[in-house]
Design a protein around this motif. Sequence first.
Motif, PDB file in Angstrom:
ATOM      1  N   UNK A 148       0.825  -1.224   0.000  1.00  0.00           N
ATOM      2  CA  UNK A 148       0.000   0.000   0.000  1.00  0.00           C
ATOM      3  C   UNK A 148       0.852   1.264   0.000  1.00  0.00           C
ATOM      4  N   UNK A 149       2.083   1.193  -0.493  1.00  0.00           N
ATOM      5  CA  UNK A 149       2.962   2.365  -0.405  1.00  0.00           C
ATOM      6  C   UNK A 149       2.424   3.534  -1.204  1.00  0.00           C
ATOM      7  N   UNK A 150       1.687   3.232  -2.325  1.00  0.00           N
ATOM      8  CA  UNK A 150       1.196   4.319  -3.171  1.00  0.00           C
ATOM      9  C   UNK A 150       0.208   5.217  -2.416  1.00  0.00           C
ATOM     10  N   UNK A 151      -0.562   4.630  -1.454  1.00  0.00           N
ATOM     11  CA  UNK A 151      -1.475   5.453  -0.667  1.00  0.00           C
ATOM     12  C   UNK A 151      -0.712   6.386   0.281  1.00  0.00           C
ATOM     13  N   UNK A 152       0.317   5.873   0.923  1.00  0.00           N
ATOM     14  CA  UNK A 152       1.144   6.705   1.807  1.00  0.00           C
ATOM     15  C   UNK A 152       1.835   7.805   1.021  1.00  0.00           C
ATOM     16  N   UNK A 153       2.321   7.463  -0.194  1.00  0.00           N
ATOM     17  CA  UNK A 153       2.966   8.462  -1.045  1.00  0.00           C
ATOM     18  C   UNK A 153       1.979   9.544  -1.456  1.00  0.00           C
ATOM     19  N   UNK A 154       0.723   9.126  -1.726  1.00  0.00           N
ATOM     20  CA  UNK A 154      -0.318  10.089  -2.105  1.00  0.00           C
ATOM     21  C   UNK A 154      -0.600  11.070  -0.978  1.00  0.00           C
ATOM     22  N   UNK A 155      -0.724  10.570   0.250  1.00  0.00           N
ATOM     23  CA  UNK A 155      -1.006  11.432   1.389  1.00  0.00           C
ATOM     24  C   UNK A 155       0.130  12.411   1.635  1.00  0.00           C
ATOM     25  N   UNK A 156       1.367  11.924   1.501  1.00  0.00           N
ATOM     26  CA  UNK A 156       2.522  12.803   1.726  1.00  0.00           C
ATOM     27  C   UNK A 156       2.567  13.902   0.679  1.00  0.00           C
ATOM     28  N   UNK A 157       2.351  13.532  -0.597  1.00  0.00           N
ATOM     29  CA  UNK A 157       2.377  14.531  -1.669  1.00  0.00           C
ATOM     30  C   UNK A 157       1.242  15.550  -1.531  1.00  0.00           C
ATOM     31  N   UNK A 158       0.063  15.062  -1.070  1.00  0.00           N
ATOM     32  CA  UNK A 158      -1.054  15.979  -0.844  1.00  0.00           C
ATOM     33  C   UNK A 158      -0.723  16.990   0.251  1.00  0.00           C
ATOM     34  N   UNK A 159      -0.116  16.515   1.337  1.00  0.00           N
ATOM     35  CA  UNK A 159       0.249  17.410   2.423  1.00  0.00           C
ATOM     36  C   UNK A 159       1.264  18.451   1.975  1.00  0.00           C
ATOM     37  N   UNK A 160       2.275  18.003   1.199  1.00  0.00           N
ATOM     38  CA  UNK A 160       3.284  18.941   0.695  1.00  0.00           C
ATOM     39  C   UNK A 160       2.650  19.958  -0.226  1.00  0.00           C
ATOM     40  N   UNK A 161       1.743  19.515  -1.099  1.00  0.00           N
ATOM     41  CA  UNK A 161       1.101  20.444  -2.033  1.00  0.00           C
ATOM     42  C   UNK A 161       0.235  21.469  -1.316  1.00  0.00           C
ATOM     43  N   UNK A 162      -0.477  21.039  -0.272  1.00  0.00           N
ATOM     44  CA  UNK A 162      -1.311  21.977   0.482  1.00  0.00           C
ATOM     45  C   UNK A 162      -0.463  23.005   1.216  1.00  0.00           C
ATOM     46  N   UNK A 163       0.658  22.562   1.786  1.00  0.00           N
ATOM     47  CA  UNK A 163       1.554  23.501   2.458  1.00  0.00           C
ATOM     48  C   UNK A 163       2.081  24.530   1.476  1.00  0.00           C
ATOM     49  N   UNK A 164       2.525  24.079   0.305  1.00  0.00           N
ATOM     50  CA  UNK A 164       3.029  25.013  -0.708  1.00  0.00           C
ATOM     51  C   UNK A 164       1.930  25.948  -1.194  1.00  0.00           C
ATOM     52  N   UNK A 165       0.708  25.414  -1.354  1.00  0.00           N
ATOM     53  CA  UNK A 165      -0.406  26.236  -1.828  1.00  0.00           C
ATOM     54  C   UNK A 165      -0.685  27.382  -0.877  1.00  0.00           C
ATOM     55  N   UNK A 166      -0.768  27.056   0.421  1.00  0.00           N
ATOM     56  CA  UNK A 166      -1.127  28.095   1.397  1.00  0.00           C
ATOM     57  C   UNK A 166       0.028  29.032   1.708  1.00  0.00           C
ATOM     58  N   UNK A 167       1.252  28.571   1.545  1.00  0.00           N
ATOM     59  CA  UNK A 167       2.405  29.424   1.820  1.00  0.00           C
ATOM     60  C   UNK A 167       2.731  30.349   0.657  1.00  0.00           C
ATOM     61  N   UNK A 168       2.518  29.892  -0.558  1.00  0.00           N
ATOM     62  CA  UNK A 168       2.942  30.654  -1.732  1.00  0.00           C
ATOM     63  C   UNK A 168       1.843  31.534  -2.316  1.00  0.00           C
ATOM     64  N   UNK A 169       0.610  31.384  -1.859  1.00  0.00           N
ATOM     65  CA  UNK A 169      -0.507  32.163  -2.396  1.00  0.00           C
ATOM     66  C   UNK A 169      -1.186  32.911  -1.260  1.00  0.00           C
ATOM     67  N   UNK A 170      -1.258  34.234  -1.407  1.00  0.00           N
ATOM     68  CA  UNK A 170      -1.797  35.077  -0.332  1.00  0.00           C
ATOM     69  C   UNK A 170      -3.275  34.803  -0.069  1.00  0.00           C
ATOM     70  N   UNK A 171      -4.055  34.654  -1.157  1.00  0.00           N
ATOM     71  CA  UNK A 171      -5.489  34.462  -0.981  1.00  0.00           C
ATOM     72  C   UNK A 171      -5.781  33.163  -0.244  1.00  0.00           C
ATOM     73  N   UNK A 172      -5.212  32.068  -0.741  1.00  0.00           N
ATOM     74  CA  UNK A 172      -5.432  30.779  -0.081  1.00  0.00           C
ATOM     75  C   UNK A 172      -4.897  30.786   1.352  1.00  0.00           C
ATOM     76  N   UNK A 173      -3.788  31.499   1.566  1.00  0.00           N
ATOM     77  CA  UNK A 173      -3.242  31.592   2.916  1.00  0.00           C
ATOM     78  C   UNK A 173      -4.177  32.313   3.865  1.00  0.00           C
TER      79      UNK A 173
END
Length: 286
Positions: free
Chosen positions: A11-36
Amino acid sequence: MHNLLEFLSRHYHWFLFVILEAVSLVLLFQQNDYQGSVWFSSANYVTGKVCEADANVRSYLSLGSVNAKLTERNIYLEQRLQQLTEQMADSSRGAKAAAVALPDSAGSMRLIPAKVVYNSVSKTDNFITIDKGEADGVKKDMGVACGTGVVGIVYMTSRHYSVVIPVLSSKSNISCAIQGRGFFGYLHWNGGRSDEAWVDDIPRHARFRLHEKVVTSGYSSVFPAGIMVGEILHIFNSADGMSFRLQVKLSTDFSRLRDVCVIESSSSQEPASLLQAAQDSLKLRN
């Protein structure tokens, strides 16, 4: 260990998906003023709701101590009101004008807060048990009151508990007066309704009206003057026709009684000891 590694490899692909989602959300909220700003507002809202719920729980848990403090304060204010009423009456009659202040007997009181652990209202001789005793300074014959008025008199004590004879007992006999009038009598309860009692021995020349207040008279060593008792509902003649008998609606709701205060008044110790000395003297003469 082998089973754990096999589970992760399957089930490694599910763990990889969750990690990538978390990284993407952090980048989204940090790099975009509106979403932040949206994230910041939402987080603040959730945090505020959690803090509000926590504050409500803490407030509810502290209601017991708040009620005890309010009970103590109400007793003090009732007595101060009685003192000011008497001072104004003396001033209006030109007795000593307003320059003479009444003694602050409220300041000489010590109030011992307590909680009712047992209470009965349906018997002829009811009793109340409170969670304070000799270790807390409670003694026999001390007065007991709550935030709305008189409760009763301490009958017996143990180290940590006391039994109180309330107004709702045939053994109760409390000196009281019509507020602002000065005429006094004795409060009795003969059974029946738990919100009504009787005041006997009001003199025939007394002048008063229905719904006037009845308070403790201060003519005993138990209660200071001015503690609320109730209000006049009806006026009757006594059995011998020599005095009035008043039906009084009690200000204390004994069916919901919880927080009370035991009254220790230093000003009452002298008349009590004088009365005891007089009784001892009569016994010696007899």
